[in-house]
Write an enzyme that holds these catalytic residues in place. Sequence first.
Site, short mmCIF file in Angstrom:
data_model
loop_
_atom_site.label_atom_id
_atom_site.label_comp_id
_atom_site.label_asym_id
_atom_site.label_seq_id
_atom_site.Cartn_x
_atom_site.Cartn_y
_atom_site.Cartn_z
N ARG A 22 0.79 -1.23 0.00
CA ARG A 22 0.00 0.00 0.00
C ARG A 22 0.82 1.28 0.00
O ARG A 22 0.60 2.17 -0.82
CB ARG A 22 -0.91 0.01 1.24
CG ARG A 22 -2.00 -1.03 1.22
CD ARG A 22 -3.18 -0.59 0.40
NE ARG A 22 -4.30 -1.52 0.51
CZ ARG A 22 -5.53 -1.26 0.10
NH1 ARG A 22 -5.78 -0.10 -0.45
NH2 ARG A 22 -6.49 -2.16 0.23
N SER A 40 15.87 -2.80 7.58
CA SER A 40 15.33 -3.99 8.21
C SER A 40 16.40 -4.60 9.09
O SER A 40 17.60 -4.34 8.90
CB SER A 40 14.87 -5.00 7.16
OG SER A 40 14.44 -6.21 7.76
N HIS A 82 5.90 1.11 17.94
CA HIS A 82 5.76 2.46 17.42
C HIS A 82 6.34 3.52 18.36
O HIS A 82 7.04 4.43 17.91
CB HIS A 82 4.28 2.78 17.17
CG HIS A 82 3.71 2.05 16.00
ND1 HIS A 82 2.40 2.19 15.59
CD2 HIS A 82 4.26 1.15 15.14
CE1 HIS A 82 2.18 1.42 14.54
NE2 HIS A 82 3.29 0.77 14.26
N LYS A 100 -0.81 3.53 12.06
CA LYS A 100 -1.74 3.55 13.18
C LYS A 100 -1.67 2.20 13.91
O LYS A 100 -1.34 1.18 13.29
CB LYS A 100 -3.16 3.89 12.71
CG LYS A 100 -3.69 3.00 11.58
CD LYS A 100 -4.15 1.65 12.08
CE LYS A 100 -4.41 0.70 10.96
NZ LYS A 100 -4.42 -0.70 11.40
N TYR A 238 -15.84 -9.53 5.07
CA TYR A 238 -15.20 -8.22 4.90
C TYR A 238 -16.27 -7.12 4.86
O TYR A 238 -17.24 -7.20 4.10
CB TYR A 238 -14.39 -8.20 3.61
CG TYR A 238 -13.59 -6.92 3.45
CD1 TYR A 238 -12.36 -6.78 4.07
CD2 TYR A 238 -14.09 -5.86 2.72
CE1 TYR A 238 -11.63 -5.61 3.96
CE2 TYR A 238 -13.38 -4.69 2.60
CZ TYR A 238 -12.15 -4.56 3.21
OH TYR A 238 -11.45 -3.38 3.10
#
Length: 331
Positions: A22, A40, A82, A100, A238
């Site tokens: 995405r 990474s 995060h 998020k 979904y």
Amino acid sequence: MDPSASPLRCGVLGCADFARRRMLPVLAAEPGIRLMRVASRDAAKAARFAEEFGCEPVLGYDALLAAPDIDAVYLPLPPMLHAEWTEKALRAGKHVLAEKPLTADPGSTERLLRLAAERGLVLLENVPFPHHAQHAAVRALLDDGVIGEVRGMASAFTIPPRPDGDIRYQPEVGGGALLDLGVYPIRAALHFLGADVEIIAAVLRSRARTGAVDSGRILAVAPGGVTADLEFGMDHSYRTSCEFAGSIGRLRLDRVFTPPPDHLPVGRVERQDHREEIVLPADDQYGGLVRHFVHAARTGTGTGTEARADASMRQARLVRQVEDKAVRVTV
């Protein structure tokens, strides 16, 4: 050259599948960004990502943050990492676009937003749906009284079960369905009903084998008594929907959180003797969010940037309220 016109030199902390599918294609295609490096802890994974998106691989997150030619980072790490890496990035002088939820704790969220403000840096949580034009159109329809006075809303984000090894079933790292999916309908309630939404009750359903929350339902209320029925889960069909009930009708939308860029949203209005479908323009919500981030980072300003930070803070508080008030069921 005007520094506000030069591309934002961006690095990526982590090689999540979501980032590859995405976000990295959007970052790589955005003229305002130069995708420089991807980091990474796995050298081979970094090399694969870097080759796919035309940038350099870096072994280790600290090495990327130490690079002086990186202005900003995109952080698609698991939710429980995060806070640590957002803080490290801010202290390294980098603007941050973080997946998020920004953190799982309102105190940590507030501290990070304050740190960013003190250092003159942009910290933006990657909640893309408010950047889609359909939501401005829906707000305009509601303001115009297409369904009368709003009495309540319902919103859902549910997905089918994931493979057993999915990170969302690892609460110590991925946080479970509340943090991965539940934040979307919570954010929708804040977006449409205002900043003073409060949680009244909740049910959280967890897997006995993993301890991860896999679904839930939340009842929230805004001042004046407008209610919000919010559902999420990863053991369902979904569904990403939002419906508004008014004094004279209803307004419903599907694909509200994850519409592809070429998707034409449809608002379905129902009143007693009236049925109408309103086709809205297609839009790229991820592109809109990335352009917002670039503009804010390059100029120090951005329409709605402060409001987005406030929404992230209020979202974190509501998540904590859900956890505090929830009836918990283990299956």
